[in-house]
Design a protein around this motif. Structure first.
Motif, short mmCIF file in Angstrom:
data_model
loop_
_atom_site.label_atom_id
_atom_site.label_comp_id
_atom_site.label_asym_id
_atom_site.label_seq_id
_atom_site.Cartn_x
_atom_site.Cartn_y
_atom_site.Cartn_z
N ILE A 137 -1.72 -7.41 -0.09
CA ILE A 137 -0.33 -7.09 -0.41
C ILE A 137 -0.16 -7.18 -1.92
O ILE A 137 -0.57 -8.16 -2.54
CB ILE A 137 0.65 -8.05 0.29
N GLN A 138 0.44 -6.15 -2.50
CA GLN A 138 0.60 -6.10 -3.95
C GLN A 138 2.03 -5.70 -4.31
O GLN A 138 2.56 -4.73 -3.76
CB GLN A 138 -0.38 -5.09 -4.55
N PHE A 139 2.64 -6.47 -5.21
CA PHE A 139 3.93 -6.06 -5.74
C PHE A 139 3.71 -4.77 -6.53
O PHE A 139 2.91 -4.74 -7.47
CB PHE A 139 4.53 -7.13 -6.64
N ASN A 140 4.42 -3.73 -6.15
CA ASN A 140 4.20 -2.42 -6.75
C ASN A 140 5.25 -2.15 -7.82
O ASN A 140 6.24 -1.46 -7.60
CB ASN A 140 4.23 -1.34 -5.67
N ASN B 80 2.77 3.61 5.09
CA ASN B 80 1.83 4.43 4.33
C ASN B 80 1.28 3.60 3.17
O ASN B 80 2.06 3.07 2.36
CB ASN B 80 2.55 5.67 3.80
N PRO B 81 -0.05 3.47 3.04
CA PRO B 81 -0.61 2.68 1.93
C PRO B 81 -0.21 3.20 0.56
O PRO B 81 -0.29 2.45 -0.43
CB PRO B 81 -2.13 2.80 2.14
N ASN B 82 0.21 4.46 0.48
CA ASN B 82 0.59 5.03 -0.82
C ASN B 82 2.08 4.91 -1.11
O ASN B 82 2.54 5.36 -2.17
CB ASN B 82 0.19 6.51 -0.86
N SER B 83 2.83 4.34 -0.20
CA SER B 83 4.28 4.18 -0.38
C SER B 83 4.62 2.73 -0.70
O SER B 83 3.81 1.82 -0.51
CB SER B 83 5.01 4.62 0.89
#
Length: 221
Positions: free
Chosen positions: A116-119, A49-52
């Protein structure tokens, strides 16, 4: 006239029988439409999921394992941590969560361009230092290292893909949108390169490789 029609029917009958038999026993496979894209799954079998947020973990255990994390690059003058590393073992700290941002659409599929992003929480100065990209060629290691400082949705060195591994799990590919970017490792038909691991100052650093790509799984945080 009736005799002519009778003989014509006799001539056509074998052709009709052969055609029917061939069609039923040897169906002709017509070209199909484009294959349906396959969703990327996490360790629980759920679609990404892009939001997870997810941790990128190794398919191996022990010394061969280790999560991916954000760390300080050696000799870097960046104001924030700017390197993409992998721990030397799966025993110890957990990896830094990431999120996957597709170029288009609301789902994450195999072989699809994405960022890709470190969240993680960070100060405004370091926001761009959470987005993955590929740096210039490292002359000492003779490869291109993964680092942060990329941009989302731009045709630069910040696009990747997730593909199925030939062994187990998934591989990451680096895929610049245009061939103008210097990438001697981007040799496949889609101008992509495999992401693997090199050793930099005793640490495992993600980098572009010709062989032995990193096999990974995605664990929801």
């Amino acid at each position: 006239m009736m005799k002519c029609l009778f003989f014509l029917c006799l001539c056509l009958f074998p052709i009709l029988v052969f055609s029917s038999t061939f069609t039923s026993q040897n169906p002709i496979n017509l070209p199909s439409e484009s294959p349906v894209p396959k969703p990327v799954l996490d360790t629980n079998g759920k679609k990404l999921n892009p939001n997870s947020s997810y941790r990128i973990i190794s398919t191996f255990w022990g010394a061969l394992g280790g999560d991916v994390y954000l760390g300080k690059s050696p000799n870097s003058d960046a104001p924030c941590p700017d390197g993409v590393f992998r721990y030397n073992s799966d025993v110890g700290p957990s990896g830094t969560p990431v999120r996957f941002i597709p170029l288009s659409g609301a789902n994450i599929f195999e072989d699809q361009l994405l960022n890709i992003q470190f969240n993680i929480p960070t100060v405004k100065l370091c926001v761009s230092y959470t987005i993955w990209k590929v740096g210039n060629i490292n002359a000492h290691l003779r490869t291109m290292l993964l680092e942060t400082g990329g941009t989302i949705g731009q045709a630069d060195s910040s696009y990747f893909k997730i593909v199925k591994s030939s062994k187990f799990g998934y591989n990451l590919l680096y895929c610049p949108l245009t061939r103008h970017f210097l990438c001697p490792f981007c040799r496949d038909d889609n101008f992509c390169a495999k992401v693997g691991v090199v050793i930099q100052n005793g640490k495992r650093r993600l980098a572009l490789v010709n062989e032995n790509p990193l096999d990974v799984l995605f664990q929801e945080v």
